[in-house]
Design a protein around this motif. Structure first.
Motif, PDB file in Angstrom:
ATOM      1  N   LEU A  57       0.004   4.195   7.295  1.00  0.00           N
ATOM      2  CA  LEU A  57       0.470   2.805   7.061  1.00  0.00           C
ATOM      3  C   LEU A  57       1.654   2.556   7.920  1.00  0.00           C
ATOM      4  CD1 LEU A  57       0.322   3.019   3.240  1.00  0.00           C
ATOM      5  CD2 LEU A  57      -1.118   1.622   4.790  1.00  0.00           C
ATOM      6  N   ALA A  61      -0.828   9.637   4.708  1.00  0.00           N
ATOM      7  CA  ALA A  61      -1.127   8.425   3.961  1.00  0.00           C
ATOM      8  C   ALA A  61       0.006   7.374   4.603  1.00  0.00           C
ATOM      9  CB  ALA A  61      -1.247   8.191   2.466  1.00  0.00           C
ATOM     10  N   GLU A  98       1.987   7.207  -6.800  1.00  0.00           N
ATOM     11  CA  GLU A  98       1.076   8.234  -7.023  1.00  0.00           C
ATOM     12  C   GLU A  98       1.838   9.623  -7.229  1.00  0.00           C
ATOM     13  OE1 GLU A  98      -2.857   6.453  -5.206  1.00  0.00           O
ATOM     14  OE2 GLU A  98      -2.442   8.484  -4.709  1.00  0.00           O
ATOM     15  N   VAL A  99       2.768   9.676  -6.255  1.00  0.00           N
ATOM     16  CA  VAL A  99       3.639  11.080  -6.090  1.00  0.00           C
ATOM     17  C   VAL A  99       4.718  10.971  -6.761  1.00  0.00           C
ATOM     18  CG1 VAL A  99       2.379  11.858  -3.956  1.00  0.00           C
ATOM     19  CG2 VAL A  99       4.460  10.578  -3.676  1.00  0.00           C
ATOM     20  N   ALA A 100       5.595   9.722  -6.581  1.00  0.00           N
ATOM     21  CA  ALA A 100       7.000   9.812  -7.389  1.00  0.00           C
ATOM     22  C   ALA A 100       7.045   9.335  -8.777  1.00  0.00           C
ATOM     23  CB  ALA A 100       7.883   8.959  -6.561  1.00  0.00           C
ATOM     24  N   TYR A 123       0.013  12.956   1.233  1.00  0.00           N
ATOM     25  CA  TYR A 123       1.125  11.702   1.017  1.00  0.00           C
ATOM     26  C   TYR A 123       1.661  11.453   2.483  1.00  0.00           C
ATOM     27  CZ  TYR A 123       5.730   9.611   0.807  1.00  0.00           C
ATOM     28  OH  TYR A 123       6.757   8.941   0.913  1.00  0.00           O
ATOM     29  N   PRO A 148       5.306   9.876 -11.440  1.00  0.00           N
ATOM     30  CA  PRO A 148       5.417  10.943 -12.895  1.00  0.00           C
ATOM     31  C   PRO A 148       6.810  11.092 -12.814  1.00  0.00           C
ATOM     32  CG  PRO A 148       3.453  11.562 -11.243  1.00  0.00           C
ATOM     33  CD  PRO A 148       4.280  10.180 -10.346  1.00  0.00           C
ATOM     34  N   TRP A 195       8.236  16.001  -5.289  1.00  0.00           N
ATOM     35  CA  TRP A 195       7.119  15.114  -5.936  1.00  0.00           C
ATOM     36  C   TRP A 195       5.947  15.591  -6.287  1.00  0.00           C
ATOM     37  CZ3 TRP A 195       8.311  10.775  -1.557  1.00  0.00           C
ATOM     38  CH2 TRP A 195       9.383  10.037  -1.941  1.00  0.00           C
ATOM     39  N   ALA A 196       5.009  14.718  -6.963  1.00  0.00           N
ATOM     40  CA  ALA A 196       3.776  15.510  -7.640  1.00  0.00           C
ATOM     41  C   ALA A 196       2.546  15.268  -6.292  1.00  0.00           C
ATOM     42  CB  ALA A 196       3.190  14.415  -8.745  1.00  0.00           C
ATOM     43  N   LEU A 197       1.425  15.869  -6.814  1.00  0.00           N
ATOM     44  CA  LEU A 197       0.352  16.023  -5.877  1.00  0.00           C
ATOM     45  C   LEU A 197       0.477  16.558  -4.544  1.00  0.00           C
ATOM     46  CD1 LEU A 197      -1.261  12.434  -7.037  1.00  0.00           C
ATOM     47  CD2 LEU A 197      -1.580  14.719  -8.006  1.00  0.00           C
ATOM     48  N   VAL A 244       0.982   4.318  -2.696  1.00  0.00           N
ATOM     49  CA  VAL A 244       0.877   5.687  -2.390  1.00  0.00           C
ATOM     50  C   VAL A 244       1.948   6.430  -2.841  1.00  0.00           C
ATOM     51  CG1 VAL A 244       0.916   7.409  -0.689  1.00  0.00           C
ATOM     52  CG2 VAL A 244      -0.696   5.360  -0.381  1.00  0.00           C
ATOM     53  N   LEU A 245       3.255   5.746  -2.790  1.00  0.00           N
ATOM     54  CA  LEU A 245       4.551   6.634  -3.424  1.00  0.00           C
ATOM     55  C   LEU A 245       4.460   6.735  -4.782  1.00  0.00           C
ATOM     56  CD1 LEU A 245       7.304   7.226  -2.384  1.00  0.00           C
ATOM     57  CD2 LEU A 245       7.988   5.005  -2.753  1.00  0.00           C
ATOM     58  N   LEU A 282      -4.395  12.436 -14.400  1.00  0.00           N
ATOM     59  CA  LEU A 282      -4.362  11.556 -13.399  1.00  0.00           C
ATOM     60  C   LEU A 282      -4.174  11.831 -11.999  1.00  0.00           C
ATOM     61  CD1 LEU A 282      -2.191   8.254 -14.555  1.00  0.00           C
ATOM     62  CD2 LEU A 282      -4.700   8.260 -14.000  1.00  0.00           C
ATOM     63  N   GLY A 283      -5.091  11.669 -11.102  1.00  0.00           N
ATOM     64  CA  GLY A 283      -5.025  12.204  -9.631  1.00  0.00           C
ATOM     65  C   GLY A 283      -5.473  13.673  -9.553  1.00  0.00           C
ATOM     66  N   LEU A 342       9.421   2.751   5.845  1.00  0.00           N
ATOM     67  CA  LEU A 342       8.306   2.792   6.700  1.00  0.00           C
ATOM     68  C   LEU A 342       8.956   2.288   8.066  1.00  0.00           C
ATOM     69  CD1 LEU A 342       5.545   1.090   4.782  1.00  0.00           C
ATOM     70  CD2 LEU A 342       5.420   3.196   5.641  1.00  0.00           C
ATOM     71  N   HIS A 370       8.489  14.689   0.950  1.00  0.00           N
ATOM     72  CA  HIS A 370       7.948  14.825  -0.387  1.00  0.00           C
ATOM     73  C   HIS A 370       8.205  16.147  -1.185  1.00  0.00           C
ATOM     74  CE1 HIS A 370       4.524  16.154  -2.844  1.00  0.00           C
ATOM     75  NE2 HIS A 370       3.958  14.907  -2.949  1.00  0.00           N
ATOM     76  N   ARG A 378       9.342   9.179 -12.575  1.00  0.00           N
ATOM     77  CA  ARG A 378      10.077   8.066 -12.865  1.00  0.00           C
ATOM     78  C   ARG A 378      10.020   7.574 -14.159  1.00  0.00           C
ATOM     79  NH1 ARG A 378       9.718   4.640  -6.926  1.00  0.00           N
ATOM     80  NH2 ARG A 378      11.020   6.542  -5.837  1.00  0.00           N
ATOM     81  N   GLN A 411       0.812  -1.203  -0.102  1.00  0.00           N
ATOM     82  CA  GLN A 411      -0.028  -0.048  -0.013  1.00  0.00           C
ATOM     83  C   GLN A 411       0.904   1.220  -0.001  1.00  0.00           C
ATOM     84  OE1 GLN A 411      -2.613  -0.832   3.429  1.00  0.00           O
ATOM     85  NE2 GLN A 411      -4.274  -0.831   1.869  1.00  0.00           N
ATOM     86  N   TYR A 412       1.853   1.261   0.641  1.00  0.00           N
ATOM     87  CA  TYR A 412       2.903   2.400   0.783  1.00  0.00           C
ATOM     88  C   TYR A 412       3.287   2.635  -0.607  1.00  0.00           C
ATOM     89  CZ  TYR A 412       6.832   5.219   1.629  1.00  0.00           C
ATOM     90  OH  TYR A 412       7.749   6.460   1.231  1.00  0.00           O
ATOM     91  N   LEU A 413       3.875   1.440  -1.333  1.00  0.00           N
ATOM     92  CA  LEU A 413       4.454   1.806  -2.625  1.00  0.00           C
ATOM     93  C   LEU A 413       3.578   2.279  -3.481  1.00  0.00           C
ATOM     94  CD1 LEU A 413       6.324  -1.713  -2.898  1.00  0.00           C
ATOM     95  CD2 LEU A 413       7.389   0.620  -2.275  1.00  0.00           C
TER      96      LEU A 413
END
Lengths: 384, 384
Positions: B158, B154, A206-208, B151, A210, B144-146, A203-204, A318-319, B63, B139, A212, A199-201
């Motif tokens: 977790l 979230a 989503e933000v990182a 973030y 774009p 990072w995005a968003l 979430v990550l 996206l997002g 984490l 972040h 990569r 789940q963390y990956l």
């Protein structure tokens, strides 16, 4: 919605696996009995907890009500897999140990969903308000002070925590011999850690994501899918049920060979439904995954196949919380038009075939094989 | 900050309880040895988990880093109480069982703090960024995005979930005879449920409290305090350590008679520090509890003792995120001026006296009594 799952062995599925195996028992009947026991034990456990919380304060029982609303519904796929994993390893039909294991697994799933819905800002779950939204609406209805959204999130974080503790409490109470208990505990521990890491990956990404390389987007999405969902939804419950009944290494490996590709197919199906699913069937708003910015395998395939202009549009939209129905239609058009949707369906078919091949080789009796085949059919052909 | 706790037996405390008991061992030395073992086992456990997460993905190990930053610090009050509860019930010095119990309890505390800081919107913890803030800053630093705030929350939800699972994993691995294991498990289960219920009541009081009778504000605050903190911080760890060593009902009752008033005094001290504490010592911004709108016993006393105009000002300003230093000074002035602060100090003194009286009657040897007295002194006289 739940009624549609009361008869999990439709004629088509029965015809597929029913004739070729010797079955002395109808797994559909046994499975319904297990499901009834599971629901009764789940209710009894939550009722006990509600009573204990009433001793603390009537207000605190609200946490259990929120958990119960969620935990008493659902398809129970994970619990059912643990059941047939147990039975395949020689566990007695409808034994209390595997009923308790099912309750623990379904409570873990409820806990994960409560927190997942906060993280994904999902207002609905199974067609009803999600837990944080339920508390938020309650705040508004009673005209309480301060911020309803913040209150809803805080209450849902605590509900999820309590539910997570409940799953442990139930799991710790399963009485099996020490060796089986240790083997099952190892899987249970690994399952929780992997889900949270996955789940963390997610979430990550989503933000990182774009920033990569888009070329590895499918690979990264597959890794997220494997840990967040695939292993957890099929392989681990199956192996956990087996471990409780003392499964040997060969059987466990066979469960994995079936469970992992099945879980991957199951989750890619979920990704497809998250974009193209019918809200009336899924219980989730159309395009929810797109609004949240989930970078799934399906999205990864589209990023690789779309034209540069389409890719830019995808990356940009996206997002976006303000994504409207037209945007969702445009994004769907890109994902379908570039061939990503049909490639995802091909992947589902290939992974399903791997799973069914492993099932054919699995050293279990006909009843168990038939039951697992029916669950596999449901997992990959579902529309909700 | 941690150095100040390396010598928990100051001369004053020693003079108070040192002469009247026969002590064949110096508890301060034994306690330091326990603390070192606890830290080493905690580190080893987290290192193992970090390694397993690296197999999932290097990113996921983040984490564990966040958990470690929090779990490797702190005063360890709960673990130390479980240790002396164990020793008082005849448990062997520095036994692995009670080291593991301490690790489990401290991991539970870390999990609770991670989620509590999201709920309370606390940007700092022990003088460092709180976990959600740590992820948020990361972040921003990486561009990072968003939304960095989303973030951060979230990732912290977790992390807290993972830490909660870790505490279970450690607790489930404690090897004691079955009867002791069942007794300890009951306390461990109750402890987690009560803390989460108490935290929920706390959150609920912030939003529902202003509309409820001010006359019962102290009573409601005492109930929150008892479940959220008092039982959990002192009574349950002490009884849990005792249970692991097979404590009988009489000893357990004696632990409760000491632990509960001590925990209540401990938490009222915390409430006082949350309003009047020095940020340099507490590691928290001045007036943090006022800004969050915490309706503590101290605030309840003030609501009952203040003039109507002051009460209106309190009700209106409590929980305002924009509370500035002048507001904090005004609110402090009201709480002190109306006599609420001195009444809170009287309550602390009365509850402490109850605890010390129970300690005098406790059927434990001199070493244990001396150790518990020193911990009690620290709990109620602390400034951080």
């Amino acid at each position: 919605m739940q009624q549609s799952h009361r008869h999990p062995f439709p004629a088509a599925s029965g015809a597929q696996g029913g004739e070729s195996v010797t079955s002395d028992r109808d797994p559909a009947v046994e499975q319904e009995d297990y499901r009834d026991l599971l629901s009764a034990q789940m209710q009894a456990f939550l009722e006990l907890q509600r009573g204990q919380l009433h001793e603390v304060s009537g207000d605190a029982a609200e946490l259990v009500d929120a958990i119960a609303q969620l935990a008493e519904g659902g398809k129970r796929l994970r619990a059912l897999l643990s059941y047939w994993g147990w039975r395949g390893a020689g566990g007695a039909p409808l034994a209390d140990e595997v009923v308790q294991a099912g309750v623990a697994i379904e409570l873990f799933q409820a806990a994960a969903l409560i927190h997942d819905d906060i993280i994904d800002r999902s207002a609905t779950r199974r067609g009803k308000p999600s837990v944080h939204r339920r508390f938020e609406l309650n705040h508004a209805a009673r005209g309480w002070a301060l911020d309803p959204v913040h209150y809803g999130q805080a209450a849902a974080i605590l509900s999820g925590d309590m539910c997570l503790s409940f799953c442990e409490e139930v799991f710790a109470g399963i009485a099996v011999p020490n060796a089986a208990s240790s083997a099952a505990r190892r899987i249970f521990n690994r399952m929780r850690t992997e889900v949270m890491a996955g789940q963390y990956l997610d979430v990550l990404e989503e933000v990182a994501g774009p920033g990569r390389p888009a070329k590895q987007a499918v690979e990264r999405a597959m890794q997220i899918l494997r840990y967040k969902s695939a292993k957890y939804s099929t392989e681990h419950p199956l192996c956990l049920g087996g471990a409780l009944a003392g499964a040997d290494a060969g059987l466990t490996a066979s469960y994995s060979a079936f469970g992992l590709p099945l879980g991957e197919a199951f989750q890619i199906r979920d990704d497809v439904l998250g974009v193209f699913g019918d809200p009336a069937t899924t219980g989730k708003p159309a395009g929810d995954d797109l609004r949240e910015g989930k970078r799934t395998v399906l999205v990864g395939l589209a990023l690789n196949r779309a034209t540069p202009a389409e890719r830019d549009f995808l990356q940009e939209r996206l997002g976006s919380p303000d994504l409207d129905d037209d945007d969702v239609m445009s994004l769907r058009g890109i994902i379908d038009g570039c061939g990503a949707l049909s490639e995802a369906e091909t992947m589902i078919a290939r992974l399903s075939a791997d799973a069914y091949r492993a099932l054919d080789l699995m050293p279990v009796d006909g009843t168990v094989a038939k039951a697992l085949r029916a669950l596999a059919d449901r997992a990959v052909q579902r529309s909700a």
